[in-house]
Design an enzyme around this catalytic site. Structure first.
Site, PDB file in Angstrom:
ATOM      1  N   ASP A  12      45.183 -45.528 111.526  1.00  0.00           N
ATOM      2  CA  ASP A  12      46.199 -46.054 110.614  1.00  0.00           C
ATOM      3  C   ASP A  12      46.094 -45.249 109.327  1.00  0.00           C
ATOM      4  O   ASP A  12      45.115 -44.522 109.113  1.00  0.00           O
ATOM      5  CB  ASP A  12      45.931 -47.547 110.335  1.00  0.00           C
ATOM      6  CG  ASP A  12      46.893 -48.108 109.289  1.00  0.00           C
ATOM      7  OD1 ASP A  12      48.108 -47.909 109.439  1.00  0.00           O
ATOM      8  OD2 ASP A  12      46.433 -48.730 108.306  1.00  0.00           O
ATOM      9  N   SER A  13      47.083 -45.415 108.465  1.00  0.00           N
ATOM     10  CA  SER A  13      47.041 -44.730 107.175  1.00  0.00           C
ATOM     11  C   SER A  13      45.920 -45.258 106.282  1.00  0.00           C
ATOM     12  O   SER A  13      45.570 -44.616 105.302  1.00  0.00           O
ATOM     13  CB  SER A  13      48.386 -44.899 106.468  1.00  0.00           C
ATOM     14  OG  SER A  13      48.704 -46.273 106.385  1.00  0.00           O
ATOM     15  N   GLY A  45      54.069 -44.709 104.155  1.00  0.00           N
ATOM     16  CA  GLY A  45      55.392 -45.335 104.189  1.00  0.00           C
ATOM     17  C   GLY A  45      56.465 -44.734 103.302  1.00  0.00           C
ATOM     18  O   GLY A  45      57.645 -44.982 103.508  1.00  0.00           O
ATOM     19  N   CYS A  75      49.709 -47.943 113.240  1.00  0.00           N
ATOM     20  CA  CYS A  75      50.458 -47.790 111.991  1.00  0.00           C
ATOM     21  C   CYS A  75      51.929 -47.700 112.358  1.00  0.00           C
ATOM     22  O   CYS A  75      52.331 -46.767 113.063  1.00  0.00           O
ATOM     23  CB  CYS A  75      49.994 -46.511 111.286  1.00  0.00           C
ATOM     24  SG  CYS A  75      50.930 -46.103 109.818  1.00  0.00           S
ATOM     25  N   GLU A 154      47.414 -55.688  99.343  1.00  0.00           N
ATOM     26  CA  GLU A 154      46.131 -55.047  98.994  1.00  0.00           C
ATOM     27  C   GLU A 154      45.537 -55.629  97.713  1.00  0.00           C
ATOM     28  O   GLU A 154      44.334 -55.572  97.495  1.00  0.00           O
ATOM     29  CB  GLU A 154      46.303 -53.526  98.894  1.00  0.00           C
ATOM     30  CG  GLU A 154      46.654 -52.957 100.259  1.00  0.00           C
ATOM     31  CD  GLU A 154      46.136 -51.572 100.532  1.00  0.00           C
ATOM     32  OE1 GLU A 154      45.435 -51.002  99.679  1.00  0.00           O
ATOM     33  OE2 GLU A 154      46.448 -51.054 101.610  1.00  0.00           O
ATOM     34  N   CYS A 188      54.887 -53.857 110.080  1.00  0.00           N
ATOM     35  CA  CYS A 188      53.933 -53.119 109.249  1.00  0.00           C
ATOM     36  C   CYS A 188      52.571 -53.780 109.429  1.00  0.00           C
ATOM     37  O   CYS A 188      52.487 -55.009 109.538  1.00  0.00           O
ATOM     38  CB  CYS A 188      54.361 -53.178 107.782  1.00  0.00           C
ATOM     39  SG  CYS A 188      53.133 -52.474 106.662  1.00  0.00           S
ATOM     40  N   THR A 189      51.550 -52.953 109.436  1.00  0.00           N
ATOM     41  CA  THR A 189      50.200 -53.461 109.692  1.00  0.00           C
ATOM     42  C   THR A 189      49.730 -54.511 108.677  1.00  0.00           C
ATOM     43  O   THR A 189      48.882 -55.329 108.993  1.00  0.00           O
ATOM     44  CB  THR A 189      49.199 -52.303 109.620  1.00  0.00           C
ATOM     45  OG1 THR A 189      49.436 -51.587 108.405  1.00  0.00           O
ATOM     46  CG2 THR A 189      49.357 -51.387 110.794  1.00  0.00           C
TER      47      THR A 189
HETATM   48  N1  DGL Z   1      50.134 -48.753 107.846  1.00  0.00           N
HETATM   49  C1  DGL Z   1      51.483 -48.642 107.341  1.00  0.00           C
HETATM   50  C2  DGL Z   1      52.466 -49.243 108.342  1.00  0.00           C
HETATM   51  O1  DGL Z   1      52.115 -50.006 109.229  1.00  0.00           O
HETATM   52  C3  DGL Z   1      51.635 -49.304 105.989  1.00  0.00           C
HETATM   53  C4  DGL Z   1      50.921 -48.609 104.849  1.00  0.00           C
HETATM   54  C5  DGL Z   1      51.490 -47.233 104.537  1.00  0.00           C
HETATM   55  O2  DGL Z   1      52.591 -47.127 103.968  1.00  0.00           O
HETATM   56  O3  DGL Z   1      50.816 -46.263 104.870  1.00  0.00           O
HETATM   57  O4  DGL Z   1      53.634 -48.955 108.284  1.00  0.00           O
END
Ligand code: DGL
Length: 269
Positions: A12-13, A45, A75, A154, A188-189
């Site tokens: 994931d990011s 994102g 992600c 967050e 979104c996660t």
């Molecule tokens: N993990 C990203 C998603 O699920 C959200 C956070 C980001 O923007 O990197 O879209």
């Protein structure tokens, strides 16, 4: 080494993919997992497709150095923007979050109106619409980008009663409410943490978290390829990040639902 004992690679990011890991651990407790959070380059994102493809490739290349048997793109943004290219580049099972959640929504929606919320990039990609329309051409899709939600989560602002997150969500969810969608994909996660607030604002709408849906697909895929780990020992998990491992260890618990135990290692990808 028996291929079935190899770990599942999840990326994931940043922190959010841990909501997907939580579901994998619940449903596949004997699987080993290598998790990579690209904390140096988060958020994905707001980025372009080219950049997200480049990042997803380096994330997968890193996981491959750990001999993973399958990749889970935990992600939504990376899955929406880079999945097709990754499938062309790599010859191992790649499970995403978009297709499973879209499929579940198409099955569950009774009035055939589905809402989708996600990052700007996820919504811009049109990935959810594409999958939903391919499975259920009769479904209308109302998609809303929600760029303020990840930072709020967050910061720990995701509980019912928090006036800031409730008012932001009320605004984002207004078009979905107006359209009368009976199903909403939390695309979104980070959004599973907002489940209770969203449920409070849309009490009659079915909410679909992508992590839950993708774990079902992961189980089916591994079973179909005879790749489920036969071990009866609890699975082990290793965490890697590209920046600030201490912050990841501190905040990760919020996403995975328990304290991050074990080492979080910083790596360069
Ligand atoms: N993990 C990203 C998603 O699920 C959200 C956070 C980001 O923007 O990197 O879209």
């Amino acid at each position: 080494m028996d291929k079935r004992n190899r770990p599942i690679g999840v990326f994931d990011s940043g922190l959010g993919g841990l909501t997907v890991v939580k579901k994998i651990m619940e449903h596949l407790p004997h699987e080993n997992i290598v998790y990579f959070g690209d904390t140096a380059r988060v958020p994905y994102g707001d980025r372009s497709k080219e950049t997200i493809i480049k990042y997803a490739k380096s994330d997968i290349d890193f996981l491959l150095t750990h001999g993973v048997k399958a990749i889970c793109i935990a992600c939504n943004t990376a899955d929406s923007m880079a999945r097709t290219e990754m499938e062309k580049l790599y010859d191992l099972p790649i499970i995403g979050v978009v297709e499973p959640a879209a499929g579940m929504a198409a099955r569950l929606s009774e009035n055939r109106k589905i809402g989708v919320i996600g990052t700007k990039a996820t919504i811009k990609s049109g990935a959810y619409e594409t999958v939903i329309h391919s499975l259920a051409p009769d479904c209308g899709v109302i998609s809303v980008p929600c760029p303020l939600l990840c930072p709020l989560v967050e910061e720990g602002r995701f509980l019912p009663g928090d006036v800031v997150v409730e008012s932001v969500l009320r605004d984002y969810l207004a078009p979905i409410k107006k359209a009368g969608a009976d199903t909403l994909i939390l695309g979104c996660t980070h959004y599973p943490l907002l489940y209770d607030v969203i449920e409070k604002l849309l009490p009659d709408v079915k909410l679909i978290s992508s992590g839950f849906a993708s774990t079902e697909t992961l189980i089916r895929t591994l079973k179909g390829l005879d790749l489920l780990n036969p071990s009866e020992e609890p699975g082990q998990i290793e965490f890697y990040v590209s920046d600030a491992p201490e912050r990841f260890a501190e905040n990760g618990g919020m996403f995975i639902g328990k304290k991050i135990s074990g080492k979080v290692e910083e790596v360069v990808v």
